[in-house]
Design an enzyme around this catalytic site. Structure first.
Site, PDB file in Angstrom:
ATOM      1  N   GLY A  88       0.810  -1.211   0.000  1.00 42.90           N
ATOM      2  CA  GLY A  88       0.000   0.000   0.000  1.00 42.90           C
ATOM      3  C   GLY A  88       0.843   1.261   0.000  1.00 42.90           C
ATOM      4  O   GLY A  88       2.062   1.231   0.198  1.00 42.90           O
ATOM      5  N   ASP A 207       1.518   2.206   9.533  1.00 41.62           N
ATOM      6  CA  ASP A 207       1.002   1.811  10.852  1.00 41.62           C
ATOM      7  C   ASP A 207       2.085   1.779  11.928  1.00 41.62           C
ATOM      8  O   ASP A 207       1.772   1.636  13.105  1.00 41.62           O
ATOM      9  CB  ASP A 207       0.380   0.409  10.789  1.00 41.62           C
ATOM     10  CG  ASP A 207      -0.794   0.334   9.835  1.00 41.62           C
ATOM     11  OD1 ASP A 207      -1.273   1.389   9.412  1.00 41.62           O
ATOM     12  OD2 ASP A 207      -1.222  -0.789   9.517  1.00 41.62           O
ATOM     13  N   MET A 250      -5.912   4.364  10.431  1.00 43.69           N
ATOM     14  CA  MET A 250      -5.217   3.158  10.005  1.00 43.69           C
ATOM     15  C   MET A 250      -4.582   2.448  11.196  1.00 43.69           C
ATOM     16  O   MET A 250      -4.209   3.076  12.180  1.00 43.69           O
ATOM     17  CB  MET A 250      -4.142   3.511   8.982  1.00 43.69           C
ATOM     18  CG  MET A 250      -4.704   3.906   7.630  1.00 43.69           C
ATOM     19  SD  MET A 250      -3.434   4.568   6.539  1.00 43.69           S
ATOM     20  CE  MET A 250      -3.112   6.116   7.324  1.00 43.69           C
ATOM     21  N   GLU A 306      -8.533   0.743  12.631  1.00 41.30           N
ATOM     22  CA  GLU A 306      -9.302  -0.118  11.729  1.00 41.30           C
ATOM     23  C   GLU A 306      -9.337  -1.578  12.167  1.00 41.30           C
ATOM     24  O   GLU A 306     -10.288  -2.306  11.867  1.00 41.30           O
ATOM     25  CB  GLU A 306      -8.758  -0.035  10.306  1.00 41.30           C
ATOM     26  CG  GLU A 306      -7.328  -0.519  10.160  1.00 41.30           C
ATOM     27  CD  GLU A 306      -6.804  -0.403   8.733  1.00 41.30           C
ATOM     28  OE1 GLU A 306      -7.539  -0.775   7.810  1.00 41.30           O
ATOM     29  OE2 GLU A 306      -5.671   0.075   8.564  1.00 41.30           O
ATOM     30  N   ARG A 367      -2.679   8.423   3.675  1.00 45.65           N
ATOM     31  CA  ARG A 367      -1.574   7.644   3.097  1.00 45.65           C
ATOM     32  C   ARG A 367      -1.114   8.183   1.749  1.00 45.65           C
ATOM     33  O   ARG A 367      -0.042   7.816   1.274  1.00 45.65           O
ATOM     34  CB  ARG A 367      -1.956   6.176   2.988  1.00 45.65           C
ATOM     35  CG  ARG A 367      -3.008   5.849   1.956  1.00 45.65           C
ATOM     36  CD  ARG A 367      -3.314   4.372   1.939  1.00 45.65           C
ATOM     37  NE  ARG A 367      -3.744   3.926   0.620  1.00 45.65           N
ATOM     38  CZ  ARG A 367      -3.705   2.668   0.206  1.00 45.65           C
ATOM     39  NH1 ARG A 367      -3.248   1.731   1.020  1.00 45.65           N
ATOM     40  NH2 ARG A 367      -4.098   2.336  -1.008  1.00 45.65           N
TER      41      ARG A 367
END
Length: 444
Positions: A88, A207, A250, A306, A367
């Site tokens: 990601g 994260d 996140m 999340e 992000r």
């Protein structure tokens, strides 16, 4: 008198078929190497700086210190480097790419530098992009990754075949914990084939869940951006009658962004993270706490990571089996679930009273932004540390800060380590003192 515990140094793999040569930084017009400029093989970084001296049984480890060596193992004109971004998006990815290119070019006079598009699958399915400082000069100002990225696509033999076929002898892999596990397999296969290829990983996870190193790049930018979402939720909640601002941040397996954003904001009334259990109904539950807070202040702000509460959300059989391209369980939207549960609770308990829940999910906004100043500097140091290590002949390693000093860490250790929030330490106690939220653990 107690005997001092010996410190063991974590060994790094190194390429044996290359030859020593002087570091070209000696002739670089921008550097003037003097005593202490080059790192000695005996220079190490301790894994811990705080010890209980009364406990001599504590193991003590050290890692090789990162930085330029007086001798390197590659002839710069023979280097063909590949850079790949996987997984990601994360603030700072383009900065790392830029600094790898500029560092290789300007520090070591490496001219053959290639970007691999679309993650691991790009090694065997797409044409590499030749890079130079002119092409990447403003990439640090852009969010995302100009090289493009993807999840999955990890075919070990095809990837290593492509590395061998294209003649890459340095590979810089940027990605999260799954990507680092893939990098371990690439390193092992390259070693099995006896290829003189330096493999290094640069851990990327917004994260901040990668272990051993102090933090991952992009994390501080994410916390900074999360403030804007929390501030908006606070305004919305404060402007309504019995208003709740709900923010999902996140954090699949760790709650570092939620924790640090909560501490930085001071507007949050409750912070829920994957590392802790919680419950909604009954004495000491979340609903009881929120009802009290609404009576006292007329509004409340709830931050949830999340990955929190995923085992509380009902799933059908297909949802229980669903996985993303990286093989991870697809999470359900805990924010949407919370919003519906809050509304059901209020309608049941206070059917004739006004109530508002404003749900904000800033995930993709966070992000996708460029790195802030702190992360940009950090990305530069990570990239240059990685270059120095590979040029010195090390392979199968990750560069990163440990206790504020940059070190080379065996890749396999980083791939296996997790950085979870310790809900028993002072930082989580600080969160609870700021929010005054319930100690849900006492019921469990």
């Amino acid at each position: 008198m107690a005997t001092e515990t010996a410190t063991s140094i974590k060994k790094l793999p190194s390429l044996s078929g290359l030859h020593h040569r002087s570091n070209p930084l000696d002739e670089n017009p921008f550097f003037h190497p003097s005593d202490g400029f080059y790192i000695n093989p005996s220079d190490v970084i301790l894994s811990q700086v705080a010890y209980d001296l009364s406990d001599q049984s504590q193991p003590r480890f050290a890692y090789h210190r990162a930085g330029p060596r007086q001798e390197i193992m590659y002839e710069p004109s023979a280097v063909k480097a590949a850079i790949v971004t996987c997984g990601g998006l994360c603030p700072g990815m383009n900065t790392v790419i830029r600094e790898l290119v500029v560092g290789l070019w300007e520090l070591y006079d490496v001219k053959e530098i290639y970007g691999i598009p679309a993650g691991y699958r790009g090694f065997y399915s797409m044409e590499a992009v030749k890079l130079n400082p002119k092409i990447v000069h403003d990439w640090h100002k852009k969010g995302g990754t100009v090289l493009a990225t993807s999840r999955g696509g990890f075919n070990l033999n095809k990837i290593v075949d492509a590395i061998q076929h294209n003649g890459y002898n340095q590979v810089y892999i940027i990605g999260g914990d799954g990507t680092m596990r893939g990098a371990v397999e690439i390193f092992k296969e390259v070693s099995r084939r006896k290829l003189e290829v330096g493999i290094t990983g640069i851990p990327k996870t917004v994260d901040n869940d990668v272990g051993i190193i102090d933090r991952s790049f992009g994390f501080q930018t994410a916390v900074e951006m999360a403030q804007q979402a929390i501030s908006a939720a606070h305004v919305e909640a404060e402007s309504a009658v019995n208003g709740i601002g709900l923010v999902k941040l996140m954090g699949r397996s760790t709650g570092h962004i939620a924790l640090h954003a909560t501490l930085s904001s001071r507007d949050v009334d409750c912070c829920l993270i994957p590392e802790m259990d919680f419950y909604l109904e009954g004495k000491g539950g979340l609903f009881e706490f929120l009802e009290k807070r609404l009576k006292e202040r007329g509004h409340a702000v709830l931050v949830v990571a999340e990955g929190a509460g995923q085992d509380m959300i009902p799933r059908n059989e297909s949802q229980k089996q669903e996985r993303d391209e990286s093989g991870n369980l697809v999470f359900l939207d805990v924010g949407a679930w919370f919003k519906s549960m809050l509304k059901e609770w209020w309608e049941r308990e206070h059917p004739d009273e006004l109530f508002t829940v404003k749900y904000i999910d800033p995930t993709y906004m966070i992000r996708a932004v460029p790195a802030n100043a702190t992360d940009n500097l950090y990305c530069t140091l990570l990239a240059h540390s990685a270059i120095h290590g590979v040029m010195a002949g090390y392979t199968g390693f990750v560069s990163g800060p440990i206790n504020g000093n940059y070190a080379y860490i065996p890749l396999e250790e980083v791939a296996q380590a997790k950085n979870e929030v310790n809900t028993n330490d002072h930082k989580w106690a600080w969160v609870r003192s700021v929010t005054t939220q319930p100690d849900f653990e006492t019921k469990f």
